[in-house]
Design an enzyme around this catalytic site. Structure first.
Site, PDB file in Angstrom:
ATOM      1  N   ASP A 104       0.128  -6.610   1.592  1.00  0.00           N
ATOM      2  CA  ASP A 104       0.107  -5.737   2.760  1.00  0.00           C
ATOM      3  C   ASP A 104       1.387  -6.031   3.538  1.00  0.00           C
ATOM      4  O   ASP A 104       2.013  -7.088   3.383  1.00  0.00           O
ATOM      5  CB  ASP A 104      -1.144  -5.948   3.630  1.00  0.00           C
ATOM      6  CG  ASP A 104      -1.378  -4.745   4.554  1.00  0.00           C
ATOM      7  OD1 ASP A 104      -0.439  -3.933   4.742  1.00  0.00           O
ATOM      8  OD2 ASP A 104      -2.479  -4.611   5.106  1.00  0.00           O
TER       9      ASP A 104
HETATM   10  C1  BGC Z   1      -1.629  -1.575   6.761  1.00  0.00           C
HETATM   11  C2  BGC Z   1      -1.624  -0.950   5.377  1.00  0.00           C
HETATM   12  C3  BGC Z   1      -0.481   0.007   5.242  1.00  0.00           C
HETATM   13  C4  BGC Z   1       0.824  -0.725   5.543  1.00  0.00           C
HETATM   14  C5  BGC Z   1       2.051   0.145   5.439  1.00  0.00           C
HETATM   15  C6  BGC Z   1      -0.278  -2.157   7.116  1.00  0.00           C
HETATM   16  O1  BGC Z   1      -0.243  -2.550   8.445  1.00  0.00           O
HETATM   17  O2  BGC Z   1      -2.619  -2.573   6.832  1.00  0.00           O
HETATM   18  O3  BGC Z   1      -2.849  -0.300   5.142  1.00  0.00           O
HETATM   19  O4  BGC Z   1      -0.481   0.571   3.958  1.00  0.00           O
HETATM   20  O5  BGC Z   1       0.750  -1.242   6.853  1.00  0.00           O
HETATM   21  O6  BGC Z   1       2.090   1.075   6.476  1.00  0.00           O
END
Ligand code: BGC
Length: 760
Positions: A229
């Protein structure tokens, strides 16, 4: 040349620096390109209910894309075919935007209705979530775009989301928190999985060899990419070693240098780095090859699909005296109340926020259909508050009409990625307007827009309730179609709606604030909790009404007794006995009655959405196999079926079971931990080869308990129960010489020799 071979050739040509750099992104959204090796970079974008191709940093302005309903809505369609089409459409938009991988879908379980990201997740049930995700991924990947299944794993709260450790017991982890990932991984082979921010048992998910290697790779046979993530990596060396391929976004070279240093000082084998880079390259080459730079998409067709999906997802929760659909009679006047009718809430906040290609509201199509029969009142302010004047206006408009429709819901400020909700209620202004309107107008309909369950203190007072969820950019048209009866509602709740927060399974432990989430409710998530503990929900899991009625015939089983390796066919005729065409979601639950462990009252195993013309009957057939009866047995770290009786329940919701049949299942594989001196007497008794030892012990200690020669069955049972939980080595002393250490060890060895730990 295969991608595998190409990847290996590339790795052989890469310097240590290039390999280490390759393990993290080039910038926010792309992987590194290596010009010298003609290695292209790929683009990853959110996800999950539409494309968010943002330029620049995390929350940069996104290109317009179709905003489909969010996951809690999509799952309420219970329609795998629609989910697949949704996946295809998102992938087409990704192709047209130069995006190779879409960051979604998300299959984390809803432990509590207060979860800030519940709108982004499908359900409280792992089977429903897994099937929805598998369908969406299949659709995306059929169009040549990689999916990224997230957030792996046990990412169930937003509070302290970067640090909190999720610590469910191992059986709960596998049966509840991993099962949807497992279904999606095995059925749809997503291009990637996203390792979550949180820790699992104290280790960051990005560094968890248990999750990424033992479970994902070894047990599930996953061969794709693990992406972090965004910003979830603490220790890049530990992450790589655990099985994480790609850190996103790029990190100013610090992590690259740590990888290089680890290889140089010998703490990381270069061969490990090579293997991980090779796997990543193979996947990048593959997804790059299916990219279609010339692609375009049909925004009108996708808006129409968003409309279809929204309508299929909405759930008619209540409809007393057939209040809906609105009477076509030209004389009836309709009061439309609430700002959400004109300015709908249609998606959640945070990384999933799509910039829609267009946006409909319910007001315009209703105004078109009703003309001057429609009157409107604002009801509340945009912050959810209301005033005496707004309430009076709403009441006056409602009282002057034949029916009132109040649009209400959860505003953005209360429901978002990044924080959890603090209560279950709608904003006070919404509740107040609904209560006042319902008092003035007995024929009141409430339309709700929210990403997760809400309390409805006024539920008894209103005639009809339509849960419209966060229904995407076409939700307005879909709501109007359902209210006016152009479309027959067919959604069913993908999560339980509780009466009050105190009734929910994780209350009052959700969200954990001390760094550790202990998951005290164990297996009893969602309806498993309500049904097992007999806590009455407001609306149960699986519930949803239609403008027609369905009758279920008697289910038939292909056999009354099966082995756990057999397939059981369950058929049930379902008839549309109403006056118009409709769709019914037929649900099959299994109740484990073996007593082999603790089991929830029932668990969803299969479902099917069937379309039926008025008067039509179709027979729905489900095929039940091993996993439909199995539970996760931690002592052997594997799935096991217990021998005994199982009820197969068929119905229209978790609490509207229409009929049940019992099947006896015989286990072909049984797990017995080897017996030791520290086994309990009852474990010896239950062991297939423990009989001799068990009898020997009973005889040896009977005189001490005054049981010698006794034959009274009740007294004997009581005697056995009294000593059942005793460590067997204690009987050597208790027996006053009648059981020697030597004899105990010999009988133990005999029992174990006859039965291997897990019998195949
Ligand atoms: C989120 C993800 C997301 C990523 C990119 C993170 O903060 O938890 O779900 O895909 O950001 O935007």
């Amino acid at each position: 040349m295969s991608f595998d071979q190409q990847a290996r050739d590339l790795v052989a040509q890469m310097t240590l620096e290039e390999k280490a750099a390759f393990c993290s992104g080039q910038d926010f959204w792309t992987t590194r390109a290596i010009a010298r090796l003609q290695l292209p970079s790929i683009w990853l974008s959110d996800g999950p209910h539409g494309l968010r191709k943002a330029g620049g940093g995390m929350m940069g302005q996104a290109q317009p894309a179709t905003c489909f309903p969010t996951a809690s809505a999509l799952a309420s369609s219970w329609d795998v075919e629609l989910l697949e089409r949704c996946g295809r459409a998102i992938a087409c938009e990704a192709q047209a935007s130069g995006v190779h991988v879409v960051l979604g879908p998300g299959v984390n379980m809803k432990r509590s209705p207060l979860g800030g990201r519940n709108f982004e997740y499908f359900s409280e049930d792992p089977r429903l979530s897994g099937k929805m995700a598998a369908a969406q991924i299949t659709g995306m990947q059929a169009e040549g775009v990689g999916a990224c299944l997230k957030h792996f794993a046990a990412n169930n709260q937003e509070t302290e989301r970067f640090t909190s450790s999720s610590d469910p017991d191992p059986r709960t982890l596998h049966e509840v928190y991993l099962a949807a990932f497992e279904t999606a991984v095995k059925e749809a082979r997503p291009w990637s999985l996203m390792a979550a921010y949180n820790k699992l048992y104290g280790t960051y998910a990005t560094e968890s060899a248990l999750l990424l290697r033992r479970i994902l790779k070894d047990q599930w046979g996953y061969g794709g990419v693990v992406v972090s993530d965004w910003g979830a990596v603490d220790d890049p060396v530990a992450a790589l070693r655990a099985g994480m391929h790609l850190e996103m976004p790029g990190t100013d070279n610090d992590h690259m240098e740590r990888l290089i240093a680890a290889v140089r000082d010998g703490s990381l084998e270069e061969s490990t780095l090579d293997a991980m880079v090779g796997e990543l390259l193979r996947a990048i080459l593959a997804v790059h090859a299916t990219h279609r730079p010339e692609a375009s998409f049909d925004a009108d067709a996708h808006h129409a699909l968003a409309h279809e999906l929204a309508a299929a997802s909405m759930v008619l929760l209540k409809n007393d005296q057939g209040l809906l659909p609105l009477a076509a009679a030209s004389a009836s006047k309709v009061a439309v109340i609430g700002g959400f009718a004109k300015h709908p809430r249609y998606q959640g906040s945070g990384s999933s926020q799509v910039n829609p290609t267009r946006l409909s509201n319910a007001f315009e199509p209703l105004a078109l259909a009703l003309g001057d029969r429609l009157a409107y009142a604002e009801g509340y302010l945009s912050d959810g508050e209301t005033t005496d004047a707004l309430v009076s206006e709403a009441v006056a408009v409602a009282a002057g009409a034949d029916v009132a429709i109040v649009f209400a819901g959860v505003p953005e400020v209360c429901e978002s990625e990044g924080f959890d909700r603090t209560h279950l209620f709608l904003p006070a202004g919404h509740d107040r307007v609904i209560a006042a309107v319902a008092q003035a107008q007995p024929r009141t309909v409430v339309v709700l827009m929210n990403g997760s369950a809400v309390a409805m203190p006024w539920a008894e007072k209103v005639g009809a309730i339509l849960e419209a969820w966060l229904g995407g950019q076409a939700s307005g048209e879909a709501i109007a179609d359902i209210l006016t009866g152009r479309i027959n509602p067919s959604g069913k709740l993908s999560e339980t709606f509780p009466r009050r927060i105190e009734d929910t399974p994780a209350y009052p432990y959700f969200p954990a604030r001390d760094g550790v989430a202990r998951y005290g409710e164990g297996l009893l998530i969602g309806y498993r909790h309500y049904d097992t503990r007999c806590v009455a929900p407001l609306f149960p899991f699986g519930h949803g009404l239609s403008y027609t009625r369905f009758a279920y015939g008697a289910p038939t089983l292909s056999a009354e007794a099966i082995k756990d390796t057999d397939t059981l066919q369950v058929s049930v005729p379902v008839a549309n006995v109403g006056a118009r065409a409709g769709q019914e979601v037929v649900q099959l639950y299994v109740r484990n009655r073996t007593g082999a462990a603790v089991f929830p009252d029932k668990e969803l195993r299969h479902f099917a959405k069937v379309a039926l013309e008025a008067g039509e009957t179709k027979t729905v057939t489900f095929a039940l196999t091993f996993r439909d009866f199995a539970y996760f047995e931690p002592s052997i770290e594997d799935w096991l079926v217990a021998s005994g009786d199982y009820d197969v329940l068929v119905g229209a919701s978790s609490q509207d079971v229409r009929d049940a049949r019992t099947v006896t299942v015989e286990a072909t594989r049984r797990a017995f931990a080897p017996l030791t001196r520290n086994s309990l007497l009852k474990q010896v008794g239950a062991h297939p080869h423990g009989k001799v030892l068990y009898r020997t012990i009973l005889e040896a200690v009977a005189p001490v308990f005054g049981m010698e020669g006794k034959t009274d069955p009740e007294a004997l049972t009581m005697f056995e129960r009294m000593i059942a939980d005793t460590l067997i080595h204690k009987f050597v002393e208790t027996s006053e010489g009648r059981l020697s250490e030597h004899r105990l060890d010999a009988l133990l060895a005999e029992a174990n020799a006859a039965a291997p730990a897990a019998q195949g």
